[in-house]
Design an enzyme around this catalytic site. Structure first.
Site, PDB file in Angstrom:
ATOM      1  CG  MET A  12      38.923  41.899  39.673  1.00 13.98           C
ATOM      2  SD  MET A  12      40.065  41.931  38.241  1.00 13.98           S
ATOM      3  CE  MET A  12      41.487  42.759  38.444  1.00 13.98           C
TER       4      MET A  12
ATOM      5  CE  LYS B  21      35.362  40.948  32.174  1.00 17.09           C
ATOM      6  NZ  LYS B  21      35.900  40.917  30.621  1.00 17.09           N
TER       7      LYS B  21
ATOM      8  CG  ASP C 195      30.687  44.067  31.577  1.00 19.00           C
ATOM      9  OD1 ASP C 195      30.242  44.753  32.775  1.00 19.00           O
ATOM     10  OD2 ASP C 195      31.762  44.387  31.403  1.00 19.00           O
TER      11      ASP C 195
HETATM   12  N1  SAH Z   1      36.589  49.232  36.032  1.00 16.92           N
HETATM   13  C1  SAH Z   1      35.811  48.677  37.370  1.00 16.92           C
HETATM   14  C2  SAH Z   1      36.531  47.410  37.862  1.00 16.92           C
HETATM   15  C3  SAH Z   1      36.602  46.049  37.067  1.00 16.92           C
HETATM   16  S1  SAH Z   1      37.366  44.827  37.663  1.00 16.92           S
HETATM   17  C4  SAH Z   1      35.740  50.009  38.555  1.00 16.92           C
HETATM   18  O1  SAH Z   1      36.307  51.036  38.094  1.00 16.92           O
HETATM   19  O2  SAH Z   1      35.167  49.919  39.272  1.00 16.92           O
HETATM   20  C5  SAH Z   1      36.020  43.999  38.588  1.00 16.92           C
HETATM   21  C6  SAH Z   1      36.172  43.871  40.205  1.00 16.92           C
HETATM   22  O3  SAH Z   1      35.770  45.487  40.519  1.00 16.92           O
HETATM   23  C7  SAH Z   1      35.323  43.284  40.969  1.00 16.92           C
HETATM   24  O4  SAH Z   1      35.640  41.982  40.804  1.00 16.92           O
HETATM   25  C8  SAH Z   1      35.160  44.081  42.107  1.00 16.92           C
HETATM   26  O5  SAH Z   1      36.190  43.697  42.979  1.00 16.92           O
HETATM   27  C9  SAH Z   1      35.050  45.351  41.712  1.00 16.92           C
HETATM   28  N2  SAH Z   1      33.630  45.805  41.614  1.00 16.92           N
HETATM   29  C10 SAH Z   1      33.318  46.403  40.622  1.00 16.92           C
HETATM   30  N3  SAH Z   1      31.866  46.983  40.779  1.00 16.92           N
HETATM   31  C11 SAH Z   1      31.579  46.639  42.141  1.00 16.92           C
HETATM   32  C12 SAH Z   1      30.454  46.731  42.959  1.00 16.92           C
HETATM   33  N4  SAH Z   1      29.447  47.433  42.703  1.00 16.92           N
HETATM   34  N5  SAH Z   1      30.727  46.093  44.098  1.00 16.92           N
HETATM   35  C13 SAH Z   1      31.688  45.649  44.541  1.00 16.92           C
HETATM   36  N6  SAH Z   1      33.073  45.305  43.757  1.00 16.92           N
HETATM   37  C14 SAH Z   1      32.698  45.899  42.602  1.00 16.92           C
END
Ligand code: SAH
Length: 498
Positions: free
Chosen positions: A171, A57, A35
């Site tokens: 999120m 996504k 994604d």
């Molecule tokens: N499994 C992921 C999170 C998935 S939920 C993890 O462990 O990081 C998706 C959310 O993660 C996004 O809405 C944002 O809030 C955050 N996120 C993931 N990668 C990001 C990034 N590179 N920069 C900022 N926010 C991020």
């Protein structure tokens, strides 16, 4: 027989923040399901034949529902394939990894989970914010910011507001106001430090800081969008001190790199390590010359006393053919070996050969000067090179002895890059374009229409050396800076100083 599914954490975005185990799963995959949060460059590490399925996504139009994603994983595994599901961050941190695992288990499909660096920790780190610090916080809490229904969200705001822990919301950007309000209503001071980190760990990372009271305004001013992390707590104040990532010399610079596909990765990787956001345009393509013609010469190398390699590509193609006809580096044992360019010299070392001469300057002119002093009329010089190589060297040496050019390849325009160029010029604000040879300059211009050429006038063009600069000027490009020495490292140095 059923295949297997790997639910793999692909880290927060920085290409190098991937585990060795995740890399194995990518290489092994017959199907890759990914994604928008997983760095798309990982797809380049997979087998060329692997099927790549984008499941999108959030706000994307191509989004698949979670049920559809589960279905894709199961169907492909049931076909007996190895499926790697790449997920941003860690699969179990708001990644629905648990749901996917349960679904597979119910269908008797074997699976493994590979943890990844979650954005909740790694993303903060790259913004200079340690998620814990003994002086400021006894705990941290990672919370969903996806507040659908106040009654069902089950978030204990008063507990969060009273524990003094670092709070990280994922999120949550569209609910930033609600989150701050809930925390303040439940007793957190309006002056509590807060930060929002957009595209954390990527070259386009942007951060806004403020307090629970001001952060919303700061985010608006900075124009931050999703994906973003929200951080609340005293540790935010450490950012000024610990912000190593954004302090790198080329951080935030958008640089277009024009070079042939086979050569550019070195420059690209080095610029990325210095923080730049690099857009690589393969302007030229290398097309090897007919092997039988080259082999005929390689079969009588003993006739020559000198071999002068004109480029890195000439070196790699030369050895490719040499090995193909059953010989190796010993075939050059009785010759003096010369390289035009330090990168060419370095590639020779990769084949176990140290050039006999290392001139201070690597132009054809300075090498000609050096050889003129060495050569006698008995010598025979072989020059493996591309068809676009300048003939200055040969012209200087021919009066002394026999000089023979061995054409290894042609350099042709990469028409396929037009679409990519159009997209980049329309959507990005580029700071620099680098030119590493005359041919990349000529070819870039050949790929652009008049309107696009006009756009280049606002971008600083940096040249690797005087010959390239001359060509650039002839093409109507203004040379903003020229590298000294005429090497990739010289070019990088020049960008860092600019
Ligand atoms: N499994 C992921 C999170 C998935 S939920 C993890 O462990 O990081 C998706 C959310 O993660 C996004 O809405 C944002 O809030 C955050 N996120 C993931 N990668 C990001 C990034 N590179 N920069 C900022 N926010 C991020």
């Amino acid at each position: 027989m059923s295949g297997k599914v790997y639910l793999v954490g692909a880290g927060p975005g920085d290409f190098k923040l991937l585990t060795l185990k995740a890399l194995d799963c990518i290489k092994e995959a017959e199907v890759l399901v990914y994604d928008r949060l997983a760095n798309a460059e990982y797809l380049n590490l997979a087998r060329p034949t692997a099927e790549r399925i984008y499941v999108g996504k959030a706000s994307s139009d191509h989004t698949m529902t979670q049920d559809e994603i589960n279905e894709v994983l199961a169907v492909k595994a049931k076909e007996g394939k190895v499926v790697t599901r790449l997920k941003g961050g860690d699969p179990y941190v708001f990644g629905r990894g648990g749901e996917e695992g349960e679904y597979l288990l119910e269908r008797d499909i074997p699976f493994e989970v590979v943890p990844g660096i979650t954005s909740a920790i790694g993303g903060l780190c790259y913004a200079g914010i340690p998620i814990t610090h003994r002086d400021y916080t006894p705990s941290f809490h990672v919370i969903t910011g996806h507040l659908k229904d106040e009654t069902k969200d089950r978030i204990n705001w008063s507990a969060l507001a009273s524990m003094q822990g670092t709070l990280v919301f994922l999120m949550g950007l569209s609910n930033l106001n609600k989150i701050c309000t809930h925390l303040m209503q439940n007793g957190l001071a309006a002056s509590t430090p807060a930060a929002v980190i957009n595209w954390a760990t990527r070259a386009n990372q942007k951060v806004a800081t403020g307090t629970l009271m001001t952060i919303e305004e700061e985010v608006k001013n900075a124009g931050l969008t999703s994906p973003s992390l929200i951080v609340v707590g005293e540790v935010v104040n450490l950012r000024d001190k610990l912000n190593f990532f954004e302090k790198r010399p080329l951080f935030g610079k958008n640089i277009m790199v024009t070079r042939s596909r086979t050569q550019s990765s070195d420059l690209k990787a080095k610029l990325q390590d210095l923080g730049a956001n690099v857009f690589e345009i393969p302007t030229i393509e290398i097309v090897p010359r007919e092997a039988s013609l080259i082999d005929a010469t390689l079969n009588c190398l003993e006739d020559y006393t000198y071999v002068v390699f004109g480029s890195q590509n000439a070196v790699s193609l030369f050895f490719e053919r040499l090995y193909a006809i059953g010989k190796d580096a010993r075939a050059l044992g009785n010759m003096k070996v010369v390289a035009v360019g330090s990168a060419t010299a370095k590639s020779l070392e990769g084949y176990g050969i140290r050039p006999d001469f290392m001139p201070e300057r690597f132009t054809q002119e300075s090498i000609a000067e050096l050889l003129e002093r060495q050569l006698t009329k008995e010598d025979q010089v072989l020059m493996p090179q591309g068809s676009l190589a300048r003939d200055i060297l040969a012209t200087c040496l021919e009066p002394i002895c026999q000089v023979e050019s061995l054409l290894m390849y042609d350099t042709v325009l990469n028409e396929g890059s037009k679409v990519l160029l159009k997209e980049i010029l329309e959507t990005q604000t580029l700071d620099y374009i680098t030119f590493t040879s005359s041919s990349t300059a000529k070819n870039l211009m050949a790929l652009l229409d008049e309107e696009q050429k006009e756009k280049l006038k606002d971008i600083k063009c940096v040249s690797i050396g005087e010959v390239t600069s001359k060509t650039m000027k002839a093409l109507g490009l203004e040379v903003y800076k020229e590298a000294t020495p005429f090497t990739i490292d010289g070019l990088i140095q020049c960008l860092c100083e600019a």
